[in-house]
Enzyme design. Structure first.
Site, short mmCIF file in Angstrom:
data_model
loop_
_atom_site.label_atom_id
_atom_site.label_comp_id
_atom_site.label_asym_id
_atom_site.label_seq_id
_atom_site.Cartn_x
_atom_site.Cartn_y
_atom_site.Cartn_z
N VAL A 105 0.87 -1.17 0.00
CA VAL A 105 0.00 0.00 0.00
C VAL A 105 0.90 1.22 0.00
O VAL A 105 1.92 1.23 0.70
CB VAL A 105 -0.91 0.02 1.25
CG1 VAL A 105 -1.81 1.25 1.24
CG2 VAL A 105 -1.74 -1.26 1.34
N CYS A 106 0.55 2.21 -0.81
CA CYS A 106 1.28 3.48 -0.80
C CYS A 106 2.75 3.22 -1.10
O CYS A 106 3.08 2.42 -1.98
CB CYS A 106 1.04 4.11 0.58
SG CYS A 106 1.44 5.85 0.76
N THR A 107 3.65 3.88 -0.40
CA THR A 107 5.08 3.74 -0.67
C THR A 107 5.66 2.40 -0.19
O THR A 107 6.87 2.19 -0.33
CB THR A 107 5.85 4.89 -0.01
OG1 THR A 107 5.47 4.94 1.37
CG2 THR A 107 5.55 6.22 -0.68
N THR A 125 2.10 3.25 -6.61
CA THR A 125 2.51 3.71 -5.28
C THR A 125 1.82 5.03 -5.02
O THR A 125 0.99 5.47 -5.83
CB THR A 125 4.06 3.85 -5.22
OG1 THR A 125 4.46 4.09 -3.86
CG2 THR A 125 4.58 4.98 -6.10
#
Lengths: 231, 231
Positions: A105-107, A125
């Site tokens: 998830v995300c970075t 990302t």
């Protein structure tokens, strides 16, 4: 029937919503399937987050050597703390080699990228780090979530909820995923409509400043990674 | 300019997404305003949640006697643990009397109701507990979030994110709220569309079974509250 364990990785300075969104979705399936969720970290001790509380993971890496699936959350500085940890990266590399899927998830996808797990794959990302994925041989794709083979990556922070519902259906069935959606009463109504992307330039500058200032310290023992994230 | 502190209440068996959704939104405003976020609990020690990790709040109740605002998360059993705690309820009653606003996510509104804070007010909660609000003199309203005077209540779990964005705009301005939305990349795409409400009857029965089994133990010293939640 043996249980399928999904391990959520905990490390310093994660953005808790990256972790909690998909964990709340997939944990809701425990009563409906053979899926089980767990959090794993270096030690069963409080870990700082980017919110004003700490998280204590349930298990150590050694206790969950071969999870069925893995989800890596992100954060502004968290992923770099993850990359700096040889224990975390060693476990993740081994666990990813036997897992049925690896997600982020995300970075959190930057952590997968740093291990070479995104080479030749489409991935996403947080919008602020999307171009960086190409430096690790991945093809950056702007999407709410992106699947390529056994890797699934979500966009920033809140996107983990959408990704987890899609993943829930793949791992069980759509009916179970919709039960999780009902439990979470997930029928979003963002009060100001879609994202105001025109605000991204100043925000990118502010976030970049924090990263540029902290990164040399966090990645001081990983010069090759530090170079990849240089401005 | 003095800071405005928003206190998020931590107690056993909360649903972490109730807490983390709005906390992640409002914490994003810290660089843009005088708002500050904090978590408060009985002790600065790990507290069990309904997910496989524990949370360590940042401050004790005594350390944050007069917050500017308060947010109470929910859970299936969490709110009843909150009601059973005289220290929590004592702090909440005093703090609510001086706070500019009191908010809740999901069944956190039941805790506000138990203190009489929803009497004569419109309020909402997780769909599964909506009728219960009437037993405390509130008018149950089905809405993503509901404002009445200085009380703001959100629907189940994920609704706290939407409520917090609306609250963020009210406490600062719409531009800051949209920056928080951008940071969280909050442009939801539920993969299976709207909620499948036809699944609510069997789920209600399963959840009701858990509550009926546990409640007499959790609220054993609060017979008057136990009676309000009897089937």
């Amino acid at each position: 029937m043996p249980e399928r364990t999904i391990a959520f990785v905990v490390f310093p300075e994660i953005t808790p919503l990256d972790l909690v969104g998909p964990l709340q979705v997939l944990q809701a399936l425990e009563g409906l399937s053979d899926l089980r969720t767990v959090t794993v970290g270096e030690r069963i001790e409080p870990v700082a987050t980017d919110l004003p509380f700490r998280i204590v993971p349930a298990r150590t890496f050694d206790e969950v050597p071969e999870p069925y699936g893995i989800i890596v959350p992100g954060g502004l500085l968290g992923p770099f703390h993850a990359m700096a940890s040889d224990r975390l990266m060693g476990w993740l590399k081994r666990a990813a080699s036997t897992a049925s899927f690896v997600g982020s998830v995300c970075t959190g996808s930057l952590v997968l990228a740093a291990l070479g797990l995104l080479e030749g794959k489409k991935a996403t990302t947080h919008w602020s780090f999307l171009p960086h994925l190409a430096r690790f041989g991945a093809t950056p794709v702007k999407g709410r979530w992106v699947e390529d083979g056994n890797v699934i990556t979500a966009a920033g922070v809140s996107a983990g909820i959408d990704m987890a519902l899609a993943l829930a259906a793949r791992l069980t069935n759509e009916s179970a995923a919709k039960t999780a959606q009902l439990i979470l009463e997930y029928e979003p109504q963002p009060p100001f409509g879609p994202i105001a992307w025109e605000g991204s330039a100043p925000l990118l500058q502010a976030m970049g400043g924090v990263v540029a200032q902290q990164l040399p310290t966090i990645l001081r023992e990983k010069p090759e990674l530090l170079a990849k994230f240089a401005p």
